[in-house]
Enzyme design. Structure first.
Site, mmCIF file in Angstrom:
data_model
loop_
_atom_site.group_PDB
_atom_site.id
_atom_site.type_symbol
_atom_site.label_atom_id
_atom_site.label_comp_id
_atom_site.label_asym_id
_atom_site.label_seq_id
_atom_site.Cartn_x
_atom_site.Cartn_y
_atom_site.Cartn_z
ATOM 1 N N CYS A 164 -73.422 -48.994 -71.108
ATOM 2 C CA CYS A 164 -74.046 -48.010 -71.999
ATOM 3 C C CYS A 164 -75.530 -47.785 -71.705
ATOM 4 O O CYS A 164 -76.108 -46.808 -72.183
ATOM 5 C CB CYS A 164 -73.850 -48.420 -73.449
ATOM 6 S SG CYS A 164 -72.120 -48.705 -73.886
ATOM 7 N N HIS A 185 -78.782 -45.066 -77.472
ATOM 8 C CA HIS A 185 -77.345 -45.040 -77.177
ATOM 9 C C HIS A 185 -76.576 -44.946 -78.491
ATOM 10 O O HIS A 185 -76.867 -45.641 -79.462
ATOM 11 C CB HIS A 185 -76.954 -46.303 -76.420
ATOM 12 C CG HIS A 185 -75.481 -46.580 -76.420
ATOM 13 N ND1 HIS A 185 -74.557 -45.626 -76.070
ATOM 14 C CD2 HIS A 185 -74.776 -47.690 -76.760
ATOM 15 C CE1 HIS A 185 -73.345 -46.148 -76.179
ATOM 16 N NE2 HIS A 185 -73.450 -47.384 -76.606
ATOM 17 N N ASN A 239 -68.715 -42.935 -79.439
ATOM 18 C CA ASN A 239 -69.482 -43.717 -78.473
ATOM 19 C C ASN A 239 -68.983 -43.377 -77.074
ATOM 20 O O ASN A 239 -67.869 -43.735 -76.696
ATOM 21 C CB ASN A 239 -69.294 -45.206 -78.774
ATOM 22 C CG ASN A 239 -70.026 -46.118 -77.803
ATOM 23 O OD1 ASN A 239 -70.380 -45.722 -76.699
ATOM 24 N ND2 ASN A 239 -70.240 -47.358 -78.204
#
Length: 321
Positions: A122, A247, A277
């Protein structure tokens, strides 16, 4: 012994443009509730997600990267011939060979660029953006296409309500070039390898595993000092930030870091609500959508921070193109 002839780089780097892509298939919390023991209220209260986009079975990481990269390239005003380095940040490529970046470059008509993938999970886009900035400043590249693209849906167990509610698919991209004034700040990066077992995929026949509570505690306690240091290195006070784009891991994590950062004048990205996500894609996807909506103005400072499996993290301040 004669010295090497060095290619002269730019004194600094800036982002020319962003672009993004999301699959057309929208999966709501109510849709998930039909197949796993969950409901809309439970999901929103824990991770803040209302819906997410899921790629079709024939839609690959490369396909999505091409879409986002093509949009960023078109918005930049450059042609494919102007790009001499392509970096794709991804941890969900279907196979390790070939890399995504060379295939993306070929499909975009970019001839013989440097091309490599980055797997920092990520945090991947922030890692790749820093590499692009360094390459431009060192003279290794003139213009760099940086893409974060993920197809997490193919690595998720859709019967596991702890993970299937969180992860999604998409891509975001940026074009980086040389500049007389720094518009991509110094990166602050690192890792906590002792926590690598908190998020992992055991092997090619396994699904993504995550210890949600352990990740939550780490992210909400360890990352705001990193965010503050990135501001300090860029010479920007958190109060001067126009946008904070972390993020999109979990809305509660995003809000916790934002509170501790005390960037009271910044718009905080909450793309996770409708996008889920998307790992390395989440930061460029969120910022590209903010720019598209007119939430931030050109030249405004924005703080990016990525964090995830590894546990890798990276943060830098950029000027919005």
């Amino acid at each position: 012994m004669t010295s090497f002839q060095l290619r002269t780089g730019a004194p600094a780097a800036r982002i020319l443009a962003f672009g993004h892509y999301q699959p057309s298939n929208v999966v709501t919390n109510d849709d998930l509730a039909k197949t796993v023991d969950t409901n809309d209220e439970w999901i929103q209260s824990r991770v803040g997600i209302k819906q997410r986009r899921i790629a079709g079975p024939e839609e690959s990481v490369v396909d999505m990267a091409v879409q986002a990269g093509g949009k960023a390239l078109a918005s930049s005003g450059l042609s494919p011939e102007d790009i001499d380095l392509v970096i794709v940040a991804t941890c969900t490529q279907e196979a390790q060979i070939p890399n995504a970046s060379a295939s993306v470059a070929d499909r975009l008509g970019i001839t013989a660029p440097g091309a490599y993938d980055v797997n920092a999970a990520c945090a991947g886009f922030c890692y790749a953006l820093s590499n692009a900035s360094d390459a431009v400043r060192a003279g290794s590249a003139r213009n760099v296409l940086v893409i974060g693209a993920e197809k997490l849906s193919q690595w998720v167990d859709w019967t596991d309500r702890s993970t299937c509610i969180i992860f999604a698919d998409g891509a975001g991209a940026a074009v980086v070039t040389g500049s007389d004034e720094a518009a991509v700040g110094p990166v602050v990066w690192g890792s906590a390898g002792d926590m690598a077992s908190r998020i992992y995929i055991k092997d090619r026949n396994s699904f993504l595993y995550q210890e949600g509570q352990a990740v939550f505690r780490w992210a909400t306690t360890a990352l705001h000092p990193i965010a503050k240091e990135a501001c300090q290195r860029a010479g920007v006070d958190p109060s001067e930030l126009a946008a904070f784009v972390p993020h999109q891991a979990n809305l509660r994590i995003v809000e916790a870091i934002a509170r501790k950062l005390k960037a009271e004048n910044a718009i905080v990205a909450d793309d996770i609500v409708n996008a889920g996500n998307t790992s390395a894609a989440s930061i460029p996807l969120a910022l590209s959508r903010m720019i598209e909506r007119g939430d931030v103005t050109s030249g405004a400072p924005a703080l990016l921070i990525g964090f995830g499996a590894g546990m890798t993290y990276a943060a830098q301040v950029v000027r919005v193109p």
